[in-house]
Design an enzyme around this catalytic site. Structure first.
Site, PDB file in Angstrom:
ATOM      1  CE  LYS A  12      14.128  28.763  85.081  1.00 34.35           C
ATOM      2  NZ  LYS A  12      12.869  28.162  84.597  1.00 34.35           N
ATOM      3  NE  ARG A  71       8.788  18.798  88.087  1.00 30.98           N
ATOM      4  CZ  ARG A  71       7.983  18.909  87.025  1.00 30.98           C
ATOM      5  NH1 ARG A  71       7.525  17.813  86.420  1.00 30.98           N
ATOM      6  NH2 ARG A  71       7.633  20.085  86.571  1.00 30.98           N
TER       7      ARG A  71
END
Length: 487
Positions: free
Chosen positions: A265, A341
């Site tokens: 990130k 996920r």
């Protein structure tokens, strides 16, 4: 804070702080009768009853309330339960500095009494929440110890019964989300579940790495490869007294810190805020705290959290790796920052092993959902219209914004891999939809399922209404309402 219905009317109420709401252009006849000269003060301020207006008068040395607050409520035809929440939160904040009792009278006409009482009480308590755990010298705070609702019928008392349990769950979720990642670790989440188990009679199972490996949870475990902290799969169960008429599972994303992995990130990705990537797990733990105290009959509740960190070292999962979930599905990792996920895939498979009638997962899953819905609405995807409607009603009852999004099957084409069964991300357009479609694959046939993306709602930078700046505890009220108040 204690909650009750006032046994006296506006003219006779004599607590410490009195807050009265006026609709737009509503005459202050009753207030003028109780407090002569108030009409002139309202006129001088050009008070019209708009939602942004407030008049505060400290009445030092006089009989009756020591502080009087008049709030604008807006137009009569637009005043609803959300208006009640907003006004009650403003009332609680306006009473800061006073202990004792806070009296609140709003425009209750046309509102279901119990729902109005619950909305007002929850908002007042939650608006006063402040997290000072990590300050060396916490600031002293003085707030009312009791809230008395003025002008509601006796039937409204039923709405106050669950307020304490609901707010305690929200506050637990807020504490978990706000705590730094060196405090809330996977082990700390497991210990939180253990405390709930001990204090509220819940059943707890925690699967360690070896047990997850034995179950073939390669999707979950690959995310934790780069961390020095062991992953934990946490399973809490609430069992009701008597017959079980329905069984549900609540699944929460439990990334206690998300660096993004090798897809690190950077820039505007807010790596410094990635402590809130376990907001889904906080919501389901908070909901279990509320459910355990409310003790709904006939429903068995399973809570599952697959918790770990997404970090980088020589063992971390690579972009391009192929991993295998517990059901044998192979997944090509084309982005290590789409890790939630992967953990949810194995968590959903485990949840479905419990043979639930319905599964609901909550996750800070996609930035795409934030772009679509902002920070006041969570996204809802579901394979079952009845479940979606029930969750929408539960969210409305709790004052949590929720919007159903399309689960368009054709978008699943974007998840196809040349080598594996799936990639873990699809094209950028429709990113929140393809994320939901990825999760749906791991839900058992015939099981009603819903996915709630709380990436925007988990945190409030500036605070609004009953949410102070910081962690909101979003999802607890929706889940507790859905479990405890089936349609």
């Amino acid at each position: 804070m204690r909650f009750s219905l006032s046994t006296t009317g506006l003219q006779d109420w004599n607590g410490d702080v009195l807050v009265v709401g006026l609709l737009q252009d509503q005459p202050a006849t009753d207030l003028e009768a109780r407090f002569p000269g108030l009409g002139a003060a309202l006129s001088q301020q050009q008070f019209k009853g708009k939602p942004s207006e407030q008049l505060l008068i400290n009445r030092l040395g006089k009989d009756g309330p020591q502080r009087l607050v008049v709030l604008g409520l807006g137009l009569a035809n637009a005043f609803n339960l959300d208006g009640v929440r907003s006004a009650a939160a403003r009332a609680a904040k306006a009473a800061s500095g006073h202990t004792g009792s806070l009296g609140l009278q709003l425009s209750w006409d046309g509102l279901e009494p119990a729902a109005a009482a619950a909305a007002a009480a929850e908002a007042a308590r939650l608006a006063l929440y402040a997290d000072q755990r990590f300050r060396t010298a916490p600031e002293p705070r003085r707030h009312p110890e009791a809230l008395e609702l003025i002008g509601l019928p006796a039937t409204a008392a039923a709405g106050l019964e669950a307020v304490g349990a609901t707010c305690a769950g929200v506050e637990l979720a807020r504490e978990l989300v706000a705590a730094p990642p060196n405090v809330v670790t996977p082990a700390a989440l497991a210990e939180t579940a253990a405390e709930l188990s001990r204090n509220h009679g819940l059943e707890l199972t925690v699967l360690e790495r070896a047990e997850c490996e034995a179950r073939g949870m390669g999707a979950f475990l690959c995310v934790s490869q780069g961390s020095d902290l062991d992953p934990k799969l946490i399973h809490l169960i609430y069992r009701p007294d008597g017959e079980v008429k329905r069984r549900v599972a609540l699944v929460g994303k439990g990334l206690t810190f998300d660096s993004g992995g090798y897809n690190l990130k950077v820039g505007a990705a807010q790596i410094d805020m990635m402590k809130f990537d376990m907001g889904g797990s906080a919501a389901v733990l908070g909901a279990m705290r509320s459910i355990a105290e409310r003790k709904p009959a006939g429903v068995e509740v399973h809570m599952i959290v697959a918790s770990c960190e997404n970090m980088i070292n020589g063992s971390a999962v690579h972009p391009g790796d192929i991993v295998t979930a517990a059901d044998g599905t192979t997944i090509e990792i084309n982005n290590t920052d789409a890790e939630g996920r992967l953990t949810l895939a194995d968590a959903l498979l485990y949840a479905c092993e419990q043979k639930p009638d319905a599964v609901v997962d909550l996750a800070t899953l996609t930035g795409a959902c934030v772009i679509a819905l902002g920070d006041e609405m969570a996204g809802l995807w579901s394979n079952n219209d009845g479940l979606a409607t029930a969750l929408q009603q539960a969210a409305d009852a709790g004052g949590e914004g929720l919007w159903r999004m399309p689960l368009r099957a054709s978008y699943k084409e974007g998840l196809k891999s040349k080598l594996a069964d799936f990639k873990n991300t699809g094209p950028r357009p429709g990113g929140s939809i393809t994320a939901a479609l990825f999760l749906e694959h791991f839900v058992g046939d015939g099981i009603a399922w819903a996915h709630i993306d709380i990436a925007g709602t988990v945190w409030s930078d500036k605070g609004r209404g009953l949410d102070p700046a910081g962690a909101t505890g979003y999802g607890v009220r929706t889940l507790a309402n859905w479990v405890c108040n089936p349609a």
